[in-house]
Design an enzyme around this catalytic site. Structure first.
Site, PDB file in Angstrom:
ATOM      1  N   PHE A  36       0.839  -1.208   0.000  1.00 48.01           N
ATOM      2  CA  PHE A  36       0.000   0.000   0.000  1.00 48.01           C
ATOM      3  C   PHE A  36       0.876   1.261   0.000  1.00 48.01           C
ATOM      4  O   PHE A  36       0.823   2.078  -0.939  1.00 48.01           O
ATOM      5  CB  PHE A  36      -0.926  -0.076   1.219  1.00 48.01           C
ATOM      6  CG  PHE A  36      -1.506   1.220   1.679  1.00 48.01           C
ATOM      7  CD1 PHE A  36      -2.128   2.094   0.797  1.00 48.01           C
ATOM      8  CD2 PHE A  36      -1.451   1.571   3.031  1.00 48.01           C
ATOM      9  CE1 PHE A  36      -2.665   3.306   1.238  1.00 48.01           C
ATOM     10  CE2 PHE A  36      -1.993   2.768   3.479  1.00 48.01           C
ATOM     11  CZ  PHE A  36      -2.588   3.639   2.578  1.00 48.01           C
ATOM     12  N   PHE A  55       3.456 -10.989  -0.047  1.00 56.95           N
ATOM     13  CA  PHE A  55       2.609 -11.626   0.976  1.00 56.95           C
ATOM     14  C   PHE A  55       1.275 -10.906   1.092  1.00 56.95           C
ATOM     15  O   PHE A  55       0.216 -11.521   1.082  1.00 56.95           O
ATOM     16  CB  PHE A  55       3.341 -11.654   2.330  1.00 56.95           C
ATOM     17  CG  PHE A  55       2.435 -12.044   3.478  1.00 56.95           C
ATOM     18  CD1 PHE A  55       1.574 -13.127   3.380  1.00 56.95           C
ATOM     19  CD2 PHE A  55       2.440 -11.309   4.657  1.00 56.95           C
ATOM     20  CE1 PHE A  55       0.732 -13.480   4.434  1.00 56.95           C
ATOM     21  CE2 PHE A  55       1.600 -11.650   5.709  1.00 56.95           C
ATOM     22  CZ  PHE A  55       0.749 -12.734   5.598  1.00 56.95           C
ATOM     23  N   TYR A  83       4.301  -8.132  16.143  1.00 58.08           N
ATOM     24  CA  TYR A  83       4.476  -6.905  15.358  1.00 58.08           C
ATOM     25  C   TYR A  83       5.146  -5.832  16.214  1.00 58.08           C
ATOM     26  O   TYR A  83       6.184  -5.284  15.845  1.00 58.08           O
ATOM     27  CB  TYR A  83       3.115  -6.440  14.866  1.00 58.08           C
ATOM     28  CG  TYR A  83       3.129  -5.212  13.977  1.00 58.08           C
ATOM     29  CD1 TYR A  83       3.658  -5.264  12.689  1.00 58.08           C
ATOM     30  CD2 TYR A  83       2.559  -4.011  14.409  1.00 58.08           C
ATOM     31  CE1 TYR A  83       3.640  -4.141  11.868  1.00 58.08           C
ATOM     32  CE2 TYR A  83       2.535  -2.893  13.594  1.00 58.08           C
ATOM     33  CZ  TYR A  83       3.078  -2.967  12.317  1.00 58.08           C
ATOM     34  OH  TYR A  83       3.055  -1.845  11.505  1.00 58.08           O
TER      35      TYR A  83
HETATM   36  P1  NAD Z   1       1.387  -3.552   3.244  1.00 60.03           P
HETATM   37  O1  NAD Z   1       1.056  -4.869   3.868  1.00 60.03           O
HETATM   38  O2  NAD Z   1       0.510  -3.064   2.159  1.00 60.03           O
HETATM   39  O3  NAD Z   1       2.877  -3.539   2.703  1.00 60.03           O
HETATM   40  C1  NAD Z   1       3.896  -4.341   3.217  1.00 60.03           C
HETATM   41  C2  NAD Z   1       4.622  -4.967   2.040  1.00 60.03           C
HETATM   42  O4  NAD Z   1       5.702  -5.768   2.543  1.00 60.03           O
HETATM   43  C3  NAD Z   1       3.734  -5.905   1.226  1.00 60.03           C
HETATM   44  O5  NAD Z   1       3.887  -5.626  -0.144  1.00 60.03           O
HETATM   45  C4  NAD Z   1       4.238  -7.287   1.577  1.00 60.03           C
HETATM   46  O6  NAD Z   1       4.034  -8.221   0.541  1.00 60.03           O
HETATM   47  C5  NAD Z   1       5.700  -7.008   1.855  1.00 60.03           C
HETATM   48  N1  NAD Z   1       6.353  -7.983   2.726  1.00 60.03           N
HETATM   49  C6  NAD Z   1       5.911  -8.496   3.914  1.00 60.03           C
HETATM   50  N2  NAD Z   1       6.814  -9.332   4.416  1.00 60.03           N
HETATM   51  C7  NAD Z   1       7.861  -9.352   3.554  1.00 60.03           C
HETATM   52  C8  NAD Z   1       9.100 -10.038   3.532  1.00 60.03           C
HETATM   53  N3  NAD Z   1       9.448 -10.897   4.502  1.00 60.03           N
HETATM   54  N4  NAD Z   1       9.936  -9.822   2.480  1.00 60.03           N
HETATM   55  C9  NAD Z   1       9.589  -8.987   1.479  1.00 60.03           C
HETATM   56  N5  NAD Z   1       8.426  -8.319   1.439  1.00 60.03           N
HETATM   57  C10 NAD Z   1       7.569  -8.499   2.476  1.00 60.03           C
HETATM   58  O7  NAD Z   1       1.454  -2.511   4.448  1.00 60.03           O
HETATM   59  P2  NAD Z   1       1.684  -0.946   4.437  1.00 60.03           P
HETATM   60  O8  NAD Z   1       0.518  -0.356   5.127  1.00 60.03           O
HETATM   61  O9  NAD Z   1       2.062  -0.466   3.096  1.00 60.03           O
HETATM   62  O10 NAD Z   1       2.926  -0.832   5.431  1.00 60.03           O
HETATM   63  C11 NAD Z   1       4.243  -0.551   4.982  1.00 60.03           C
HETATM   64  C12 NAD Z   1       5.147  -0.408   6.177  1.00 60.03           C
HETATM   65  O11 NAD Z   1       4.698   0.685   6.989  1.00 60.03           O
HETATM   66  C13 NAD Z   1       5.186  -1.633   7.085  1.00 60.03           C
HETATM   67  O12 NAD Z   1       6.500  -1.841   7.539  1.00 60.03           O
HETATM   68  C14 NAD Z   1       4.297  -1.252   8.234  1.00 60.03           C
HETATM   69  O13 NAD Z   1       4.654  -1.909   9.424  1.00 60.03           O
HETATM   70  C15 NAD Z   1       4.528   0.255   8.325  1.00 60.03           C
HETATM   71  N6  NAD Z   1       3.382   0.915   8.949  1.00 60.03           N
HETATM   72  C16 NAD Z   1       2.198   1.057   8.280  1.00 60.03           C
HETATM   73  C17 NAD Z   1       1.121   1.640   8.908  1.00 60.03           C
HETATM   74  C18 NAD Z   1      -0.202   1.818   8.226  1.00 60.03           C
HETATM   75  O14 NAD Z   1      -1.159   2.307   8.876  1.00 60.03           O
HETATM   76  N7  NAD Z   1      -0.369   1.514   6.957  1.00 60.03           N
HETATM   77  C19 NAD Z   1       1.234   2.090  10.243  1.00 60.03           C
HETATM   78  C20 NAD Z   1       2.459   1.906  10.903  1.00 60.03           C
HETATM   79  C21 NAD Z   1       3.536   1.333  10.242  1.00 60.03           C
END
Ligand code: NAD
Ligand code: UDP
Length: 332
Positions: free
Chosen positions: A23, A46, A155
């Site tokens: 995202f 994933f 997490y």
């Molecule tokens: P998301 O799940 O859409 O994106 C995470 C991406 O990481 C996915 O494309 C997934 O396939 C990939 N991924 C997961 N495990 C992996 C691995 N072992 N190796 C390679 N790729 C892997 O989530 P997001 O909302 O886009 O979040 C992105 C980052 O921001 C994350 O680290 C998340 O913890 C952090 N974050 C997001 C939010 C939020 O509200 N969206 C809040 C706090 C922190």
């Protein structure tokens, strides 16, 4: 589009975005490609799919690699945005051990690249490092209240360990790190079945289904629009001497019931609110103190919740939900 945006050659960075098909990652890749940088998007898909970056695949300055960051990879880059990690509770609890490995082993592997290449590396940390906070709003100096044996710990503690690793690589090996603590973020391209509150409520409202409020709906969250968030992390990466950690989020705080009411109103839905049990360890209140981000980055969010919801609801209307699948079953 790309050629007009090209900066002079020495300004072009080779940038690795882990989790780049997700995202936030896919929108970040889009922005960096538009700026003319050489972008490597690395993802194990994933919680995402290739369609999120399909529009970038023909760009000469974009590459997509399927790779899991818990395994080492050898790349030569100038900057790394480490976003790879499932973010939604249902996603990170699907295989909690893998979630922890992604934060810990994944961070070690990415920090190893940064150390070898002298690259600057940014960690996407989270408001979850504060757990169910006793301090409100949350300031960066607050050390948090995480249940280390609870269902959210894979997490929360994984991200806390990642922050520790980042700071130790910085102190011991001089790695040029950046840490941002991201608060709840929403917007177009969020996974429609991630089980999070914004996606659930919008899907339910558009389908005319009951809106599922967990608990009595008095718990609060502060929702930041995707574009504001990505502006902040690019600003953080560009800063030459501020390493953080810094809170990035929208300080406007809403109860979950208020969020449901706004979604119903904006989407013109006839859905009713129903209550479901509150999941374990669900934080009661969450709101970032963003004084540090304002001071160091000159950043504050611009998009109000109602405007962001409107854009997100329009995006949900434009997609075909059958194109989206739940997390990969063989995620190990
Ligand atoms: P998301 O799940 O859409 O994106 C995470 C991406 O990481 C996915 O494309 C997934 O396939 C990939 N991924 C997961 N495990 C992996 C691995 N072992 N190796 C390679 N790729 C892997 O989530 P997001 O909302 O886009 O979040 C992105 C980052 O921001 C994350 O680290 C998340 O913890 C952090 N974050 C997001 C939010 C939020 O509200 N969206 C809040 C706090 C922190
Ligand atoms: N929530 C809810 N209904 C839903 C999904 C979530 O009431 O269908 C609540 C959840 O219990 C939490 C808040 O909304 O209090 C935010 O949940 P989310 O999973 O989006 O993210 P969190 O901030 O808890 O990681």
């Amino acid at each position: 589009m790309i050629l007009n945006a090209l900066p002079i050659r020495h300004m072009i960075q080779r940038i690795l975005v882990t989790g780049g098909a997700g995202f936030l990652g896919s929108y970040l890749c889009e922005r960096l490609v538009e700026q003319g940088h050489d972008v490597i998007c690395l993802d194990n898909f994933f919680t995402s799919q290739k369609t999120n970056v399909a529009h970038l695949l023909d760009c000469p300055n974009f590459e997509l690699i399927r790779h899991d960051i818990t395994n080492p990879v050898f790349l030569e880059v100038d900057q790394i945005y480490n976003l790879a990690c499932p973010a939604a509770p249902g996603h990170y609890q699907y295989n909690p051990i893998k979630t922890m490995k992604t934060s810990v082993m994944g961070s070690i592997n990415m920090l190893g690249i940064a150390k070898r290449c002298g690259a600057r590396i940014l960690q996407a940390s989270t408001s979850e490092v504060y757990g169910d906070p006793e301090v409100h709003p949350q300031v960066e100096s607050y050390r948090g209240s995480v249940n280390p044996i609870g269902i959210r710990a894979c997490y929360d503690e994984g991200k806390r360990a990642a922050e520790t690793l980042f700071m130790d690589y910085h102190r011991s090996n001089g790695v040029d790190v950046r840490i941002v603590r991201i608060f709840n973020t929403y917007g177009p391209r969020m996974h429609p079945f991630d089980g999070r509150v914004v996606s659930n409520f919008i899907r339910q409202a558009l389908a005319g289904e009951d809106i599922t409020i967990f608990g009595d709906g008095s718990q609060t969250r502060s929702f930041c629009f995707r574009d504001d968030l990505v502006n902040a992390i690019i600003a953080m990466m560009s800063h030459n001497d501020f390493i953080g950690p810094v809170n990035i989020g929208n300080p406007d705080e809403f109860t979950i019931r208020e969020l449901a009411e706004q979604v119903i109103e904006i989407s013109g839905s006839a859905s009713k609110l129903i209550q479901k049990p509150l999941p374990a360890d669900d934080p009661t209140r969450r709101r970032p103190d963003i004084s540090l981000a304002k001071k160091e980055l000159g950043w504050e969010p611009k998009i109000k919740l109602a405007d962001g919801l409107r854009q997100t609801i329009d995006w949900f209307k434009s997609i075909d939900l059958s194109d989206y699948r739940p997390p990969t079953p063989n995620y190990v």
